[in-house]
Design an enzyme around this catalytic site. Structure first.
Site, short mmCIF file in Angstrom:
data_model
loop_
_atom_site.label_atom_id
_atom_site.label_comp_id
_atom_site.label_asym_id
_atom_site.label_seq_id
_atom_site.Cartn_x
_atom_site.Cartn_y
_atom_site.Cartn_z
N ASN A 11 -5.34 5.73 10.44
CA ASN A 11 -5.33 6.04 9.01
C ASN A 11 -6.29 7.20 8.78
OD1 ASN A 11 -3.79 3.74 8.79
ND2 ASN A 11 -5.33 2.55 7.71
N LYS B 232 3.52 7.04 -15.59
CA LYS B 232 4.35 5.92 -15.17
C LYS B 232 5.82 6.34 -15.06
CE LYS B 232 1.43 2.92 -14.35
NZ LYS B 232 0.69 4.06 -13.79
N ARG C 116 0.82 -1.21 0.00
CA ARG C 116 0.00 0.00 0.00
C ARG C 116 0.85 1.26 0.00
NH1 ARG C 116 -5.32 -1.46 2.44
NH2 ARG C 116 -5.50 0.64 3.28
N HIS D 48 0.85 24.99 -29.68
CA HIS D 48 0.19 25.96 -28.81
C HIS D 48 0.93 26.14 -27.49
CE1 HIS D 48 -3.14 26.33 -31.55
NE2 HIS D 48 -3.28 25.02 -31.58
N GLU E 158 6.30 8.56 -12.00
CA GLU E 158 6.05 7.86 -10.74
C GLU E 158 7.27 7.08 -10.27
OE1 GLU E 158 1.56 6.33 -10.05
OE2 GLU E 158 2.50 5.57 -11.86
N TRP F 165 1.90 6.43 6.05
CA TRP F 165 2.25 7.28 4.92
C TRP F 165 2.03 8.71 5.38
CZ3 TRP F 165 -0.39 10.70 1.58
CH2 TRP F 165 0.28 11.01 0.39
N GLU G 257 -0.98 8.33 -19.51
CA GLU G 257 -0.62 7.22 -18.64
C GLU G 257 0.86 6.90 -18.73
OE1 GLU G 257 -0.85 3.84 -16.05
OE2 GLU G 257 -1.85 5.78 -16.23
#
Length: 608
Positions: A99, A485, A27, A504, A488, A74, A481
């Site tokens: 949490n 990736k 997680r 543009h 990340e 976290w 996407e």
């Protein structure tokens, strides 16, 4: 994001708590800790390293106890330091794990300071600890129930107290928590995975519930204070949460999960010879005939799946589709449509922003809802009228891969199903779409065979600090996407644009030092895309192109081409995203980053 495990037993429960944390590592977290109740009060061990190091500290200290709580944190409020790691204490008599985010923590902190409480951490969690302590009069269950009435925000908590050494109290609102039932021992956890194997059965706590676990049993009160029972379910065996977790021949879970996509997609495609509404629920035929639009709510990678689905839903089903970032949707005034089908997309089904957006849509009178999700028992699946379960299996790497492609499969099936219902897909087209789906796993294996060529590119990318990704039409979300990736897991700054938008503004960034990744399927926009590529080449940019075999784009000075094995029409995005996943993965490997647990990120985002 953040994991809770708690237990009351007659045996030393610390190994169970540590194992629970280990199972929740996927997680994402930046600190961890465990506390047990002793005659002298709660004792704890905390670490800002991995659970493996916490385990070593526990073993060296001969740390034992029959009642305890544990946590992977976290960081939200306060840096990831030992002092801010959970469990958090109040006056050495009470310990808590938490949490979520407490939105009114500042006002509560001032109130508690006025009562003489000293704050030694930067966390909002310490407010809850002191608040419960201030309300404790010999009954921890009652103190927690009173305390949560004063909390604003999201929380799942586990609490122990020196004076009740065989009791753990839990509570939840906006963040998941389950109760586990064993033989002469009971548990709480943020995910059933953490206690599978120790608990024989579990119950999902509902919004506002407070629970008390003891050796004798479990007591649950709802938000109004009424003692209630919750449905008891068999807990899945550890391996059932997505199969084996061994890496096998792979270096990281992300690589393993990229290569599991053919199987995951095969498992997700229903064993049917027709696209029927019943795939989404028993009363879907009646409801689907009455909807006039689609509203998709999602975050991150799932949001990009929604953007891709918009093209399918509008071109195949001819139905108006809006895609909203879930974290923004409920904070603006929108025009609700009770005839819309609200589609939520989430790997875990516990994404806080998406759950909140779903509830907001329902509060506006949009009662027809569908979850596209990988977890059958998740809050999202339980809240929606219809569901489509993706059978991606357990995904451990923080950067989603097989969850994304299986979401796309589910959304494509939805588009064709609605198209058929609305008279825009005939029997011949239906058969073609079904054949394409069935062949997808084999087509994906052909794409995965490109890995050696992509590894060669990754050596170049690893030396860069910026990258652009380009796509057009149906493949623009795939470019988004791909950029996500790369940023990340390699920490390279990457942005994606519709290729026609280059002139543009983004073209100002293009130099010889800027790699420009281009998704180039052989579709109606190919010639337009080729013109956009020439704009990059004329400015000295280096193009890295994933091109279908029949696009006639060839490698030459300034253009590097990897040829895809086949063009796949409407389902091309599912093929084209895979080499982008591999490029990000191998670039991260060259740069030496923590691929499966990238810094600052979490797998299951259960806070706003």
């Amino acid at each position: 994001m953040c994991g809770i495990v708690g237990a009351v037993a007659l045996r030393n429960i610390v190994p169970v708590l540590i194992e629970g944390l280990r199972r929740l590592e996927y997680r994402g977290y930046d600190s961890c800790g465990v506390a047990v109740v002793t005659a002298d009060g709660p004792q704890r061990v905390r670490s800002v390293a991995r659970v493996a190091e916490l385990d070593e500290q526990v073993r060296e200290a001969h740390f034992e106890g029959v009642t305890g709580i544990a946590h992977t944190r976290w960081a939200t409020h306060g840096a990831p330091t030992v002092n801010n790691a959970h469990p958090i204490f109040s006056r050495d008599t009470l310990a808590i794990v938490h949490n979520g985010i407490i939105e009114n923590y500042e006002s509560l902190r001032e109130m508690l300071r006025a009562k003489g409480y000293e704050f030694v951490s930067q966390t909002d969690t310490e407010v809850i600890a002191h608040l419960i302590h201030s309300l404790y009069q010999g009954d921890l269950f009652a103190a927690v129930r009173a305390a949560v009435q004063q909390l604003a925000g999201a929380y799942a908590i586990g609490v122990v107290h020196k004076n009740q050494p065989h009791t753990v109290v839990g509570a939840r609102a906006g963040s998941p928590l389950v109760v586990g039932y064993g033989k002469g021992e009971n548990f709480i956890a943020s995910d059933g995975l953490a206690i599978a194997g120790s608990a024989e059965h579990i119950s999902y706590l509902e919004e506002g519930d407070v629970c008390e676990i003891t050796l004798e049993g479990v007591r649950i009160a709802d938000r109004a204070g009424n003692i209630v029972t919750r449905e008891v379910r068999d807990v899945q065996a550890y391996g059932a949460y997505g199969g084996a977790v061994d890496l096998g021949p792979y270096r990281h879970y992300m690589q393993k999960e990229i290569f599991e996509q053919p199987r995951a997609i095969s498992d997700t495609i229903p064993a049917t010879d027709a696209f029927t509404p019943e795939l989404f629920g028993d009363n879907a035929p009646e409801v689907f005939k009455g909807i006039d639009s689609i509203l998709i709510l999602a975050c991150g990678t799932s949001y990009y799946a929604g953007l891709t689905a918009k093209y399918w839903l509008e071109s195949v089903a001819k139905i108006r589709t809006d895609v909203e970032i879930a974290s923004e949707y409920r904070y603006r005034e929108s025009v609700p449509n009770p005839r819309a089908l609200v589609v939520t997309i989430s790997q875990s089904g516990e994404t806080a922003d998406t759950l909140a957006a779903l509830k907001h849509a329902q509060s506006l009178g949009m009662e027809h809802t569908l979850a596209v999700c990988n977890v059958a028992t998740s809050a999202m699946v339980r809240l929606t009228e219809f569901k489509f379960l993706t059978h991606a299996g357990r995904e451990i790497g923080v950067a989603s891969t097989k969850a994304f492609t299986t979401q796309l499969v589910g959304l494509f099936i939805l588009a064709v199903t609605l198209g058929k219902l609305r008279g825009h897909v005939n029997a011949e087209q239906e058969a073609t779409y079904l054949k394409l789906l069935r062949h997808l796993p084999a087509a994906l294996n052909g794409v995965l065979a490109l890995e050696p060529q992509i590894i060669a590119w990754s050596e170049e990318f690893a030396r860069k600090e910026n990258a652009l990704f380009l796509g057009r039409g149906l493949h623009y979300p795939i470019a988004l996407e791909g950029a996500l990736k790369l940023k990340e897991i390699s920490y390279i700054h990457a942005e994606a644009y519709p290729a026609g938008e280059l002139k543009h503004g983004p073209l100002a960034l293009v130099t010889e030092a800027m790699p420009v990744v281009t998704v180039a399927p052989n579709d109606a926009l190919l010639e337009k895309l080729k013109s956009n590529m020439q704009e990059v080449r004329a400015r000295g940019g280096q193009l890295y192109v994933f091109a279908d075999a029949d696009t006639h784009i060839t490698s030459e000075d300034g253009i590097h081409v990897i040829r895809m094995p086949e063009h796949y029409g409407l389902l091309s995005p599912i093929l084209h995203v895979v080499p982008l996943q591999l490029l990000a993965y191998h670039t991260a490997c060259v740069r030496g980053t923590d691929v499966d647990k990238p810094r600052n990120l979490a797998k299951s985002v259960t806070v706003e």
